[in-house]
Motif scaffolding. Structure first.
Motif, PDB file in Angstrom:
ATOM      1  N   LEU A 142       0.650  -1.058   0.041  1.00 29.97           N
ATOM      2  CA  LEU A 142       0.070  -0.034  -0.031  1.00 29.97           C
ATOM      3  C   LEU A 142       0.958   1.342  -0.137  1.00 29.97           C
ATOM      4  O   LEU A 142       1.904   1.350   0.742  1.00 29.97           O
ATOM      5  N   VAL A 143       0.717   2.237  -0.788  1.00 30.68           N
ATOM      6  CA  VAL A 143       1.533   3.515  -0.997  1.00 30.68           C
ATOM      7  C   VAL A 143       0.652   4.624  -1.133  1.00 30.68           C
ATOM      8  O   VAL A 143      -0.427   4.861  -1.746  1.00 30.68           O
ATOM      9  N   ALA A 144       0.743   5.431   0.111  1.00 33.09           N
ATOM     10  CA  ALA A 144      -0.006   6.612   0.281  1.00 33.09           C
ATOM     11  C   ALA A 144       1.225   7.747   0.509  1.00 33.09           C
ATOM     12  O   ALA A 144       2.123   7.425   1.281  1.00 33.09           O
ATOM     13  N   ALA A 145       0.810   8.867   0.242  1.00 30.97           N
ATOM     14  CA  ALA A 145       1.796   9.949   0.326  1.00 30.97           C
ATOM     15  C   ALA A 145       1.397  11.184   1.077  1.00 30.97           C
ATOM     16  O   ALA A 145       1.954  12.205   1.274  1.00 30.97           O
ATOM     17  N   GLU A 146       0.094  11.331   1.555  1.00 25.34           N
ATOM     18  CA  GLU A 146      -0.482  12.404   2.360  1.00 25.34           C
ATOM     19  C   GLU A 146      -1.710  11.846   3.311  1.00 25.34           C
ATOM     20  O   GLU A 146      -2.079  10.634   3.185  1.00 25.34           O
ATOM     21  N   ALA A 147      -2.369  12.691   4.354  1.00 24.28           N
ATOM     22  CA  ALA A 147      -2.917  12.359   5.194  1.00 24.28           C
ATOM     23  C   ALA A 147      -4.292  11.567   4.950  1.00 24.28           C
ATOM     24  O   ALA A 147      -4.509  10.644   5.473  1.00 24.28           O
ATOM     25  N   SER A 148      -4.871  12.259   3.643  1.00 25.51           N
ATOM     26  CA  SER A 148      -6.166  11.489   3.243  1.00 25.51           C
ATOM     27  C   SER A 148      -5.870  10.109   2.892  1.00 25.51           C
ATOM     28  O   SER A 148      -6.731   9.245   3.005  1.00 25.51           O
ATOM     29  N   GLY A 149      -4.568   9.852   2.026  1.00 23.70           N
ATOM     30  CA  GLY A 149      -4.422   8.735   1.445  1.00 23.70           C
ATOM     31  C   GLY A 149      -4.063   7.796   2.866  1.00 23.70           C
ATOM     32  O   GLY A 149      -4.299   6.614   2.434  1.00 23.70           O
ATOM     33  N   ASP A 150      -3.504   8.285   3.573  1.00 20.53           N
ATOM     34  CA  ASP A 150      -3.076   7.356   4.749  1.00 20.53           C
ATOM     35  C   ASP A 150      -4.401   6.858   5.564  1.00 20.53           C
ATOM     36  O   ASP A 150      -4.524   5.932   5.845  1.00 20.53           O
ATOM     37  N   ALA A 151      -5.356   7.680   5.556  1.00 15.61           N
ATOM     38  CA  ALA A 151      -6.857   7.248   6.144  1.00 15.61           C
ATOM     39  C   ALA A 151      -7.280   6.292   5.156  1.00 15.61           C
ATOM     40  O   ALA A 151      -7.788   4.971   5.965  1.00 15.61           O
TER      41      ALA A 151
END
Length: 389
Positions: A9-18
């Protein structure tokens, strides 16, 4: 016994982290110890077992100019993320939001591991601008998990298989949010007017918007000195927000993520930087004013490409300016104070806006199935189709 599925899983900001955290929870709910995670994310994903090799705060980039300044950092982190995929050999990679970073990661992983299924979770908003990105994405990944029904046709026309999973923001359970309890904890009288300010989740948003909001509040408090003010400090920028707000010349109730929904319920009105929080505020029944600014050159470039009439998603869904929006040069303390002041002092107008906001959420899919569960179903289906597992 077969080995556990390994999903990156790859996310780069807070909304993607959620979003990543919700997807990880749903996958664990189905597979238990038969799923393992690797990848890049923030504190929410880390809590679900996705260890990250670097701090994603440095990737929360907005606008062309900031992108150019951060190009070296982004390029290095893309290479590190692709190397992680090559080393860990996941059964699938889910790339969450953050177009500029994740499209580069998709291409780098495709070059390193041509056969691994690549799934994009949240597509670029091609209905608003740069429609060519739909074709670019179709050539880079195998499947798209879209948030809204109006997203899908743009990508399906380019041959990209798309599953509409809905937005997690539409499924926040506000039933447990307690505005009255928030007011009691903070010593705010039941009848007092409370303005909730949500300055954003990216460092650039905090830097650009907090001075505007400080002056806006100063104008509002000149008219109503008893106005109570609360400011939400999103997890990835909490220290920055707290430091800036501490210097404001009036009392502010600083709100962390744990109290955010209580504060939304408690608010008389909200002033928010455009983003996912607009949907959450609408769910909480809080009438709001939306503001946004980026650097001047990026804005001039973007203005030539944007075709959408609104930037707030429920405004887009309703095709109507339900919540006032003040973008770039319009996002001035004077204009914001006037719009917010109306919501604070006119209960009928505030109530009508809150009602229309909620009706627009119904157009976006409020009340549908849990998006994280639908996303998990789709990820497992893609893995089965592509790998036979």
């Amino acid at each position: 016994m077969t080995r556990p599925l390994k999903i990156m899983l790859v996310a780069a900001e807070a909304s993607g982290d959620a979003l990543g955290a919700g997807l990880a929870r749903a996958l664990k709910g189905r597979l238990g110890d038969q799923v393992a995670f690797v990848g890049v994310g923030g504190p929410r994903m880390a809590a679900e077992g996705v260890a990250t090799p670097f701090d994603i705060a440095e990737l929360s980039i907005l606008g062309w100019i900031e992108g150019l300044r951060a190009y070296g950092t982004v390029k290095r982190r893309v290479q590190e993320t692709a190397a992680l995929a090559k080393r860990e050999r996941p059964d699938a990679v889910v790339l969450i939001d953050s177009w500029g970073f994740t499209i580069r990661v998709a291409k780098a992983i495709r070059a390193a591991r041509p056969n691994v299924p690549l799934i994009k979770y949240v597509g670029p908003q091609v209905w608003a601008s740069r429609q060519g990105r739909a074709r670019t994405l179709a050539g880079a990944v195998d499947h798209l998990l879209a948030l809204y029904a109006f997203d899908a046709p743009w990508f399906e026309r380019e041959g990209l298989a798309t599953t509409v999973v809905g937005s997690s923001a539409l499924h926040v359970n506000m039933d447990e949010a307690n505005g009255a309890a928030f007011r009691v904890r903070r010593g705010i009288a039941e009848a007092a007017r409370l303005l909730l300010v949500l300055p954003g989740s990216r460092p650039s948003e905090i830097r650009r918007m907090t001075p505007v909001y400080e002056e806006t509040i100063r104008k509002l408090k000149t008219v109503d000195p008893r106005l109570e003010v609360a400011v939400v400090a999103a997890g990835t920028v909490a220290e920055d927000v707290a430091g800036r707000v501490a210097a404001w010349p009036f009392r502010v109730h600083l709100v962390d993520e744990a109290e955010k929904y209580d504060a939304m319920r408690a608010a008389t009105a909200a002033l928010a930087t455009s983003g996912t929080v607009s949907t959450e505020l609408a769910l909480a029944g809080a009438p709001m004013v939306i503001a946004y600014k980026i650097d001047g050159l990026s804005y001039q470039l973007m203005k030539r490409m944007v075709t959408a009439r609104h930037i707030t998603l429920f405004n887009v869904a309703a095709d109507d300016r339900i919540a006032p929006e003040f973008i770039q040069h319009e996002a001035t303390p004077a204009l914001l104070a006037a719009a917010v002041g109306r919501l604070l002092t006119d209960p009928a107008a505030a109530g009508e806006q809150a009602r229309r906001q909620m009706a627009a959420l119904d157009l976006m899919g409020r009340g549908g199935p849990d998006p994280s569960e639908l996303a998990a179903d789709a990820v497992l289906r893609v893995i089965a189709e592509k790998t036979g597992r």
